[in-house]
Scaffold this motif. Structure first.
Motif, PDB file in Angstrom:
ATOM      1  N   ARG A  74      41.267  35.257  36.533  1.00 30.31           N
ATOM      2  CA  ARG A  74      40.076  34.441  36.296  1.00 30.31           C
ATOM      3  C   ARG A  74      40.198  33.114  37.047  1.00 30.31           C
ATOM      4  O   ARG A  74      41.292  32.538  37.135  1.00 30.31           O
ATOM      5  N   PRO A  75      39.087  32.589  37.563  1.00 31.39           N
ATOM      6  CA  PRO A  75      39.157  31.323  38.315  1.00 31.39           C
ATOM      7  C   PRO A  75      39.763  30.186  37.504  1.00 31.39           C
ATOM      8  O   PRO A  75      40.532  29.378  38.037  1.00 31.39           O
ATOM      9  N   ALA A  76      39.454  30.122  36.220  1.00 37.14           N
ATOM     10  CA  ALA A  76      39.958  29.023  35.400  1.00 37.14           C
ATOM     11  C   ALA A  76      41.460  29.128  35.143  1.00 37.14           C
ATOM     12  O   ALA A  76      42.086  28.152  34.726  1.00 37.14           O
ATOM     13  N   GLU A  77      42.054  30.318  35.428  1.00 36.73           N
ATOM     14  CA  GLU A  77      43.475  30.521  35.147  1.00 36.73           C
ATOM     15  C   GLU A  77      44.331  30.508  36.406  1.00 36.73           C
ATOM     16  O   GLU A  77      45.551  30.624  36.303  1.00 36.73           O
ATOM     17  N   LEU A  78      43.694  30.368  37.573  1.00 34.97           N
ATOM     18  CA  LEU A  78      44.459  30.421  38.818  1.00 34.97           C
ATOM     19  C   LEU A  78      45.489  29.296  38.894  1.00 34.97           C
ATOM     20  O   LEU A  78      46.658  29.524  39.229  1.00 34.97           O
ATOM     21  N   GLU A  79      45.069  28.093  38.598  1.00 34.16           N
ATOM     22  CA  GLU A  79      45.984  26.959  38.691  1.00 34.16           C
ATOM     23  C   GLU A  79      47.085  27.070  37.633  1.00 34.16           C
ATOM     24  O   GLU A  79      48.254  26.733  37.898  1.00 34.16           O
ATOM     25  N   LEU A  80      46.741  27.571  36.456  1.00 33.55           N
ATOM     26  CA  LEU A  80      47.746  27.744  35.411  1.00 33.55           C
ATOM     27  C   LEU A  80      48.757  28.825  35.782  1.00 33.55           C
ATOM     28  O   LEU A  80      49.929  28.752  35.388  1.00 33.55           O
ATOM     29  N   ALA A  81      48.321  29.818  36.571  1.00 30.46           N
ATOM     30  CA  ALA A  81      49.199  30.942  36.914  1.00 30.46           C
ATOM     31  C   ALA A  81      50.414  30.507  37.718  1.00 30.46           C
ATOM     32  O   ALA A  81      51.455  31.172  37.679  1.00 30.46           O
ATOM     33  N   VAL A  82      50.314  29.392  38.474  1.00 28.58           N
ATOM     34  CA  VAL A  82      51.435  28.952  39.313  1.00 28.58           C
ATOM     35  C   VAL A  82      52.263  27.870  38.627  1.00 28.58           C
ATOM     36  O   VAL A  82      53.131  27.268  39.258  1.00 28.58           O
ATOM     37  N   SER A  83      51.998  27.626  37.361  1.00 23.50           N
ATOM     38  CA  SER A  83      52.805  26.661  36.624  1.00 23.50           C
ATOM     39  C   SER A  83      53.921  27.404  35.891  1.00 23.50           C
ATOM     40  O   SER A  83      53.795  28.590  35.589  1.00 23.50           O
ATOM     41  N   PRO A  84      55.023  26.729  35.599  1.00 19.99           N
ATOM     42  CA  PRO A  84      56.163  27.410  34.968  1.00 19.99           C
ATOM     43  C   PRO A  84      55.824  27.944  33.583  1.00 19.99           C
ATOM     44  O   PRO A  84      55.062  27.340  32.827  1.00 19.99           O
ATOM     45  N   HIS A  85      56.407  29.103  33.271  1.00 19.68           N
ATOM     46  CA  HIS A  85      56.324  29.717  31.946  1.00 19.68           C
ATOM     47  C   HIS A  85      54.881  29.959  31.523  1.00 19.68           C
ATOM     48  O   HIS A  85      54.521  29.764  30.360  1.00 19.68           O
ATOM     49  N   ALA A  86      54.072  30.387  32.462  1.00 20.39           N
ATOM     50  CA  ALA A  86      52.684  30.742  32.162  1.00 20.39           C
ATOM     51  C   ALA A  86      52.504  32.236  32.434  1.00 20.39           C
ATOM     52  O   ALA A  86      52.769  32.701  33.541  1.00 20.39           O
ATOM     53  N   THR A  87      52.095  32.983  31.428  1.00 23.31           N
ATOM     54  CA  THR A  87      51.943  34.429  31.576  1.00 23.31           C
ATOM     55  C   THR A  87      50.899  34.942  30.599  1.00 23.31           C
ATOM     56  O   THR A  87      50.640  34.319  29.559  1.00 23.31           O
ATOM     57  N   SER A  88      50.302  36.076  30.934  1.00 20.25           N
ATOM     58  CA  SER A  88      49.334  36.725  30.048  1.00 20.25           C
ATOM     59  C   SER A  88      49.947  37.927  29.339  1.00 20.25           C
ATOM     60  O   SER A  88      49.256  38.625  28.598  1.00 20.25           O
ATOM     61  N   ASP A 121      44.468  34.696  46.783  1.00 16.37           N
ATOM     62  CA  ASP A 121      43.040  35.036  46.783  1.00 16.37           C
ATOM     63  C   ASP A 121      42.821  36.062  45.677  1.00 16.37           C
ATOM     64  O   ASP A 121      43.501  37.103  45.659  1.00 16.37           O
ATOM     65  N   SER A 122      41.883  35.791  44.765  1.00 17.83           N
ATOM     66  CA  SER A 122      41.696  36.715  43.654  1.00 17.83           C
ATOM     67  C   SER A 122      40.267  36.705  43.175  1.00 17.83           C
ATOM     68  O   SER A 122      39.595  35.661  43.168  1.00 17.83           O
ATOM     69  N   ARG A 123      39.827  37.884  42.780  1.00 21.59           N
ATOM     70  CA  ARG A 123      38.510  38.024  42.170  1.00 21.59           C
ATOM     71  C   ARG A 123      38.667  38.840  40.894  1.00 21.59           C
ATOM     72  O   ARG A 123      39.165  39.970  40.921  1.00 21.59           O
ATOM     73  N   PHE A 124      38.260  38.259  39.787  1.00 19.43           N
ATOM     74  CA  PHE A 124      38.376  38.935  38.502  1.00 19.43           C
ATOM     75  C   PHE A 124      37.301  40.020  38.389  1.00 19.43           C
ATOM     76  O   PHE A 124      36.267  39.971  39.058  1.00 19.43           O
ATOM     77  N   THR A 125      37.557  40.981  37.509  1.00 27.28           N
ATOM     78  CA  THR A 125      36.697  42.163  37.410  1.00 27.28           C
ATOM     79  C   THR A 125      35.235  41.813  37.161  1.00 27.28           C
ATOM     80  O   THR A 125      34.333  42.371  37.817  1.00 27.28           O
ATOM     81  N   ASP A 126      34.951  40.906  36.244  1.00 28.04           N
ATOM     82  CA  ASP A 126      33.556  40.648  35.856  1.00 28.04           C
ATOM     83  C   ASP A 126      32.997  39.366  36.464  1.00 28.04           C
ATOM     84  O   ASP A 126      32.058  38.774  35.924  1.00 28.04           O
ATOM     85  N   THR A 127      33.561  38.896  37.578  1.00 28.70           N
ATOM     86  CA  THR A 127      33.023  37.705  38.241  1.00 28.70           C
ATOM     87  C   THR A 127      32.391  38.093  39.572  1.00 28.70           C
ATOM     88  O   THR A 127      32.754  39.095  40.184  1.00 28.70           O
ATOM     89  N   ALA A 128      31.436  37.263  40.025  1.00 26.46           N
ATOM     90  CA  ALA A 128      30.681  37.581  41.236  1.00 26.46           C
ATOM     91  C   ALA A 128      31.355  37.071  42.499  1.00 26.46           C
ATOM     92  O   ALA A 128      31.020  37.519  43.600  1.00 26.46           O
ATOM     93  N   GLU A 129      32.266  36.130  42.395  1.00 26.09           N
ATOM     94  CA  GLU A 129      32.899  35.576  43.591  1.00 26.09           C
ATOM     95  C   GLU A 129      34.397  35.433  43.383  1.00 26.09           C
ATOM     96  O   GLU A 129      34.891  35.410  42.261  1.00 26.09           O
ATOM     97  N   ALA A 130      35.087  35.337  44.514  1.00 23.12           N
ATOM     98  CA  ALA A 130      36.539  35.179  44.498  1.00 23.12           C
ATOM     99  C   ALA A 130      36.899  33.733  44.803  1.00 23.12           C
ATOM    100  O   ALA A 130      36.091  32.967  45.357  1.00 23.12           O
ATOM    101  N   TRP A 131      38.135  33.374  44.444  1.00 17.61           N
ATOM    102  CA  TRP A 131      38.618  32.027  44.682  1.00 17.61           C
ATOM    103  C   TRP A 131      40.001  32.077  45.316  1.00 17.61           C
ATOM    104  O   TRP A 131      40.772  33.000  45.097  1.00 17.61           O
ATOM    105  N   ARG A 132      40.271  31.054  46.104  1.00 11.21           N
ATOM    106  CA  ARG A 132      41.566  30.923  46.778  1.00 11.21           C
ATOM    107  C   ARG A 132      42.286  29.691  46.242  1.00 11.21           C
ATOM    108  O   ARG A 132      41.718  28.603  46.192  1.00 11.21           O
ATOM    109  N   LEU A 133      43.542  29.915  45.843  1.00 13.35           N
ATOM    110  CA  LEU A 133      44.402  28.806  45.451  1.00 13.35           C
ATOM    111  C   LEU A 133      45.482  28.636  46.514  1.00 13.35           C
ATOM    112  O   LEU A 133      46.203  29.588  46.826  1.00 13.35           O
ATOM    113  N   SER A 134      45.570  27.446  47.076  1.00 16.30           N
ATOM    114  CA  SER A 134      46.567  27.137  48.098  1.00 16.30           C
ATOM    115  C   SER A 134      47.583  26.163  47.531  1.00 16.30           C
ATOM    116  O   SER A 134      47.221  25.114  46.995  1.00 16.30           O
TER     117      SER A 134
END
Length: 567
Positions: A74-88, A121-134
């Motif tokens: 999900r776009p709102a979770e992209l930045e959290l995904a690269v932080s330590p000890h963050a997992t789903s 680069d990721s696009r979640f299943t139910d979203t219309a657009e993808a986002w890139r985190l650099s």
């Protein structure tokens, strides 16, 4: 050269900066480019991917790119995904004790981003657009921008260890690092047959594996990744007992390799290198020629609550809650499979002629020291009298024409016909071994067996506990009329425990010496392999000084045979 930092009296305890802490943690997770491929592909598998494409440049030193068609981030979770000890994958302690995913620590992306330039680069299943985190500069922080991308995720890693040049110097050559990546991806592709994989190195396609959902498709994948020679020489195993299951492919002992490079084991879909598992599999295989290594591709399944995968950051090691049960289960499953395979192949080995034997598949190579495929090295041979076996002298092998009921061997020798009393020879071998006073090789039973015996038999067993233990027998009384048998001599591995123990005690009570009685009950003809049959023949013929050689063999030359048909 900068001097190493040592303890200073005026130094104070302080919290490490996040960047430095992540780089230290990355040392456990990111050892080399292959480690990055492993973490990213496992993330893709956990995301439900059905297609995973891996592209690398210069052995992964320059760039690694992993693309999948999973459900994305999900776009709102992209930045959290690269932080330590963050997992789903886990949210509480109970989840850690019942893991079904490959990843769970939440360290991979943070560790990779701390030692390399990272783009997601990721696009979640139910979203219309993808986002890139650099994340190309830790000090600048992550940057998010919209991008065109199908459902799924693409992770690009470049300039590995650009900010830790000391670690980059420890990497090997491009070719070596590429081989690590290829082997790692093979392991992952063998763990999930239902997922398609592809690998490209320097824009050249190395392999492309479609999803394998049928048995035939799985066989083709095994042939492609493990080699046709392995698949041709391997037997399929599928064994279940008390919530444990072992299935896969096991190379026969005669297909042993010169290197231990084809030993893949998976526990609940996770590739592991576990000492307990390897010990059990090697014990079940028995003794191989020096310098030879077994090969296997095996999958073990058990309740996730009975195995701990949170042992090491690389997740290569596991810890079983009932390690002994798992060990015995593996030994029993593999031993049974090899014994059944040996029994099924025995009719083809009758009349085997060493000079006319044909190699069975490309594993056979005299230069590499392989033995003929018709041979079967088994652990039971370890209890034979050392002076009675000389299996290295293959020039003395005889042509075994047939095996008769009762274990008698019909042998041809220089135009003469021999009838070998193989059970008597085996009994003499075992008696010599038992009389030597040396401790016998033992084999624990996977499931201890309860056996009903007389009161006199129980009394003798209790009085002779030391003698029994020295001969590999672990038995104890559990009632006035029954005993529990936990361990047997290796020579008894192919015999029914209740049957031979009952007969053994009966012989003892009838006045037979213990060593003689044990040798007698264990000499009943089991499924002897070709190499064991040859050893029995050599021993029988070498005992010509025995005052009664007819106990072991009879011989008819051409003249004697002629007289049998004269009227």
């Amino acid at each position: 050269m900068q001097p190493a930092r040592r303890y200073q009296p005026d130094a104070i305890i302080q919290r490490l900066p996040p960047i430095l802490a992540n780089q230290i943690a990355a040392g456990e997770v990111v050892e080399r480019p292959a480690s990055i491929v492993k973490e990213l592909v496992e993330n893709a598998l956990d995301a439900g991917a059905r297609r995973i494409d891996v592209q690398i440049r210069n052995g992964g030193l320059e760039q690694i790119q992993v693309s999948d068609d999973g459900y994305g981030i999900r776009p709102a979770e992209l930045e959290l995904a690269v932080s330590p000890h963050a997992t789903s994958k886990i949210a509480q302690l109970a989840d850690l004790e019942n893991l079904a995913s490959l990843g769970f620590r939440g360290e991979a992306l943070a560790s990779i981003g701390s030692v390399a330039r990272l783009v997601i680069d990721s696009r979640f299943t139910d979203t219309a657009e993808a986002w890139r985190l650099s994340l190309t500069d830790r000090e600048a922080g992550p940057q998010l921008v919209p991008v065109a991308h199908p459902v799924g995720t693409t992770v690009s890693v470049s300039e590995l260890f650009y900010n830790t040049p000391a670690r980059r110097r420890f990497l090997r050559t491009e070719r070596t690092e590429y081989r690590y990546i290829e082997d790692m991806l093979k392991r992952l592709a063998l763990s999930r047959f239902e997922v398609g994989f592809s690998l490209r190195h320097n824009a050249r396609e190395v392999f492309r594996l479609p999803p394998a959902t049928t048995a035939a498709q799985q066989a083709r994948r095994v042939e492609r990744l493990c080699g046709k020679a392995f698949y041709a020489q391997a037997l399929h195993i599928d064994y279940s007992l008390e919530g444990l299951r072992l299935w896969g492919w096991l190379a026969r002992p005669e297909a042993a390799r010169s290197q231990a490079d084809l030993q893949y084991v998976y526990v609940n879909g996770r590739s592991v290198r576990d000492k307990l598992i390897n010990h059990a599999l090697r014990q079940a295989q028995g003794q191989l020629y020096p310098g030879r290594h077994p090969a296997w591709l095996l999958y073990m399944e058990l309740d996730p609550l009975k195995v701990d995968v949170n042992v090491h950051p690389t997740k290569h090691e596991v810890r079983f809650h009932q390690a002994r049960q798992v060990h015995d289960f593996l030994v029993h499953a593999v031993s049974e499979a090899l014994a059944e395979d040996s029994a099924a192949a025995r009719p083809a080995t009758r009349g085997w002629n060493p000079s006319a034997a044909e190699p069975r598949g490309p594993f056979y190579s005299p230069a590499e020291g392989n033995i003929p495929a018709a041979w079967s090295v088994r652990e039971a041979a370890r209890v034979e009298a050392p002076a009675a076996v000389n299996s290295d002298d293959t020039r003395s092998d005889k042509q075994i024409l047939a095996t008769l009921a009762g274990g008698y061997l019909v042998v041809e020798e220089q135009g003469a016909l021999l009838l070998i009393n193989a059970p008597a020879v085996r009994a003499a071998q075992l008696a010599a071994s038992f009389a030597s006073g040396e401790a016998q090789t033992a084999r624990p039973l996977l499931i201890p067996e309860t056996i009903e015996l007389s009161a006199a038999a129980l009394q003798w067993l209790e009085e002779q506990a030391v003698w029994l233990a020295r001969h590999g027998i672990d038995v104890s009384a559990i009632s006035e009329t029954s005993v529990l048998l936990r361990q047997v001599p290796a020579a008894a591995a192919s015999h029914e425990p209740a049957q031979w123990l009952t007969v053994f005690v009966e012989l003892i009570l009838a006045g037979t010496a213990p060593e003689v009685a044990l040798a007698q009950v264990l000499s009943c003809p089991p499924n002897w392999s070709a190499v064991e049959q040859q050893a029995l023949v050599r021993d029988a013929l070498s005992w010509q000084r025995d005052p009664q050689p007819a106990r072991y063999w009879l011989r008819w030359d051409q003249a004697a045979l002629q007289t049998l048909f004269e009227t």
